[in-house]
Design an enzyme around this catalytic site. Structure first.
Site, PDB file in Angstrom:
ATOM      1  N   HIS A   6       3.251 -11.610  -3.552  1.00  0.00           N
ATOM      2  CA  HIS A   6       4.679 -11.932  -3.589  1.00  0.00           C
ATOM      3  C   HIS A   6       5.200 -11.934  -2.159  1.00  0.00           C
ATOM      4  CE1 HIS A   6       8.882 -12.019  -4.414  1.00  0.00           C
ATOM      5  NE2 HIS A   6       9.100 -10.754  -4.127  1.00  0.00           N
TER       6      HIS A   6
ATOM      7  N   SER B 279       4.325  -0.418  -4.281  1.00  0.00           N
ATOM      8  CA  SER B 279       5.363  -1.447  -4.172  1.00  0.00           C
ATOM      9  C   SER B 279       6.329  -1.389  -5.348  1.00  0.00           C
ATOM     10  CB  SER B 279       4.698  -2.825  -4.137  1.00  0.00           C
ATOM     11  OG  SER B 279       5.663  -3.827  -4.381  1.00  0.00           O
TER      12      SER B 279
ATOM     13  N   SER C  87       5.216   0.853  -0.952  1.00  0.00           N
ATOM     14  CA  SER C  87       6.572   0.316  -0.823  1.00  0.00           C
ATOM     15  C   SER C  87       7.161   0.581   0.566  1.00  0.00           C
ATOM     16  CB  SER C  87       7.467   0.966  -1.886  1.00  0.00           C
ATOM     17  OG  SER C  87       8.752   0.383  -1.880  1.00  0.00           O
ATOM     18  N   GLY C  88       7.743  -0.459   1.159  1.00  0.00           N
ATOM     19  CA  GLY C  88       8.554  -0.272   2.363  1.00  0.00           C
ATOM     20  C   GLY C  88       7.815   0.163   3.614  1.00  0.00           C
TER      21      GLY C  88
ATOM     22  N   HIS D  61       8.662 -13.482   0.563  1.00  0.00           N
ATOM     23  CA  HIS D  61       9.957 -14.155   0.678  1.00  0.00           C
ATOM     24  C   HIS D  61       9.838 -15.251   1.744  1.00  0.00           C
ATOM     25  CE1 HIS D  61      12.848 -11.376  -1.609  1.00  0.00           C
ATOM     26  NE2 HIS D  61      11.639 -10.946  -1.846  1.00  0.00           N
TER      27      HIS D  61
ATOM     28  N   TYR E 140     -15.900 -31.471  -2.592  1.00  0.00           N
ATOM     29  CA  TYR E 140     -15.345 -30.947  -1.342  1.00  0.00           C
ATOM     30  C   TYR E 140     -16.018 -29.617  -1.051  1.00  0.00           C
ATOM     31  CZ  TYR E 140     -11.942 -29.345   2.096  1.00  0.00           C
ATOM     32  OH  TYR E 140     -11.339 -28.901   3.245  1.00  0.00           O
TER      33      TYR E 140
END
Lengths: 232, 232, 232, 232
Positions: free
Chosen positions: B95, B74, B45-46, B97, B228
């Site tokens: 995830h 996280s 986290s962070g 933003h 493909y």
């Protein structure tokens, strides 16, 4: 006193502005304060970032007089000083003309709180001041600071919780406990302005997110029960 | 067990996020799962991406307890775990933003399938969840996962075929068989969101492409008759 | 025959696509033709640009059979072949999913000729094909080529003078006397699409520029009285 | 005379254009004038910036004849000459097809003065010329210069105070006392065009900022009481 560490903090924060795409040419400026010594460090006026050195940073006392340094301080120095005097929790301040934030400031609109990216950083719309009345324009830079302070007073906002503002017709200011955190907030502000612009383009009827979700997101990152990031 | 290869997979996928322009600062996180060992690897986290090392990746068991690692995982870990439990085909989750995906999520709109770039990756509109009811906000991260699962259940969507979602008022999640493929899907999602925004600006009456063309494009890249790419 | 120079031309043109921001991941492909040998060189299917080497380029004859090379050619090969057969002046062809061109293609609109940047390159709106009827979808790639050819026939357009097209719901194709010139036209197409989008946003009533100015600009750069650039 | 320093000034200013994102390929050109010698230095026509060397810069006399240099000068040379003849304060001129400026030029709209970023550089809307009447198109480049001069005459604008213009249906020209300052103004113009586009998207009713604020901001940077930047 040579103010070396204050100058270094100020220098490094200023150098983030072009790196983060927040300024063109000599636009923008960052300051930081040493409240014990009663001085701020601020970018010299009209100097290109690529020509800037730590020793160019100007030391100014709280009356706006140069305390140390060979160059003229930013022409926005009086705005910074006004904010430091009124907002006692603030350690660093940044002013830019970043594109999306200027667009909202020119449009004279608060930026609505449309999502959790916004709520992670503040729980209200990003405020936009009124236009400055003509009689205040004489002392333009000091009065720009007062416009911001009046806006926060009128809306009952705490500068420690709302670390950014738009000055109508002009552009953004952001602040924080340090110069680096002020620049972080200026970058976030620009992103929130871009996201809100796109959100309204995609759905002009978009509602603000509800307060329960705002509070939850804000308190994940702020306050005594915050659980984002690493402990102490 | 030192989980070295799981950590490495997770680390490399996380490091793609800033490179692809999907995150600012510490935003975003990627995880991957070792279903045999019953653990996931996830970003701490962070932590800034430029300060991240493979050994910082946190190993968490399926009950959300840290199994190995010195840092806090996280804050979104419970969302990841909820999705791994419900979506058995998923090997990696991301995830972010990212700007355009957040804008659609804030606008609370499904992203219409307007063209073959979209159909190359999924055959339906990119779904957007409902807003979270207040009573669910207490267990925010777990409930975010459940919002996504409910959305897929209600729309009869298969997570292996629809590897991306928007959480209303929040932002995007994407997944895939591996962490790298999850990041690929997050990048594609951002591009599809940008293209759909522009498409509606250019022609507000744009229809969805018809299903016959959707199926053709999807089956060029997926399923047993895909042609493909290079053979096995 | 080892087709070394044809492969090199094709390789270098393909490598321009990510550099010019026209493709993500494995999207897009460039080919070029050696009409004397009756072969084309084309990007292999589904290969990342950063992993691409000149020797990976596939040599395909005009019936679509691999003449030389270890990899499968682009899944769009039959579209390229159809265009080479119908458009005898064309030496190189490029297909991308560049963002603004895809947006216009999805919006199924011709790009109006709003200014001299456009007129420097072609004298008419950039055409957009019809949507493909269901009965044609079976031979999708060949029929994509035919859609383009039909569009040019119906509008009486000369491929040597209109080196770009949008396929409705899909994306852009561009071409030129060489692979490098085809890529140039694809980059110009993307810019014209972006400029036209912005122009309509700024003034929804913008008229096309008048034909006298179109002709003047086009003839500055094309035909026997051209005076742009250096002499032969 | 080898015009080395004039060529060097011109070369360096031209090389800024791709670096600042104002041009694609061979688009755009910068010139500068030596009024004592009666010559200008200008980019050669159709040369890629990455292939440009200082000695390629063409020296042209005020009648448009090449005075020194092996290459053909920019096809826009006569526009530059027309402006140098009419605008005696101008030392350098730049023409680009930068994206947002072209969009406003194609939309044939003056760019309204919406904020202080604009007022820092000029006190009026950025003017856009009329479309060129057919009878003038024969001498296109000379007449483009005359369109600009007519526009400034009609609006009573001083080129030293309004260092930029949009040519309807075409694109921007900017100028300044030096080639470097001209390029600076071209970059500012592009930013002002982007900001004004966004401002109108966010609030279609945005008013111009009032003249008292315009004057204050302009006089911070210009005239004898300017206090922006360092002294002499």
């Amino acid at each position: 006193m040579n103010f070396q560490s204050l100058r270094q903090e100020c220098y490094e924060a200023n150098m983030q502005l072009p790196k983060l795409g927040l300024v063109l040419y000599t636009f923008g400026n960052v300051s930081c304060i040493d409240r014990k010594e009663g001085v701020i460090a601020i970018k010299p006026s009209g100097i290109d970032y690529e020509a800037l050195h730590p020793e160019d940073i100007v030391i100014v006392d709280l009356d706006g007089k140069v305390a140390d340094g060979a160059l003229r301080p930013s022409s926005d120095t009086n705005t910074h000083l006004e904010l430091y005097r009124a907002f006692s929790s603030v350690g660093g301040i940044v002013h830019t003309h970043s594109t999306f934030a200027v667009a909202w400031a020119q449009a004279k609109r608060d930026v609505p709180i449309y999502g959790t990216t916004h709520a992670d950083h503040l729980t209200v719309d990003i405020p936009c001041t009124d236009f400055m009345p003509d009689k205040r324009i004489q002392n333009y830079e000091t009065e720009t600071g007062r416009q911001i302070i009046d806006c926060f007073f009128k809306l009952h906002l705490a500068p420690a919780e709302v670390p950014m503002v738009l000055v109508a017709g002009h552009g953004p200011f952001a602040w924080g406990p340090t110069a680096a955190k002020a620049v972080y907030n200026a970058r976030i502000l620009e992103e929130l302005c871009k996201m809100a612009f796109l959100t309204e383009s995609i759905n002009p009827e978009t509602p603000r997110i509800k307060n329960s979700l705002v509070q939850k997101h804000y308190l994940r990152k702020h306050g005594k029960n915050a659980y984002y990031g690493q402990k102490g």
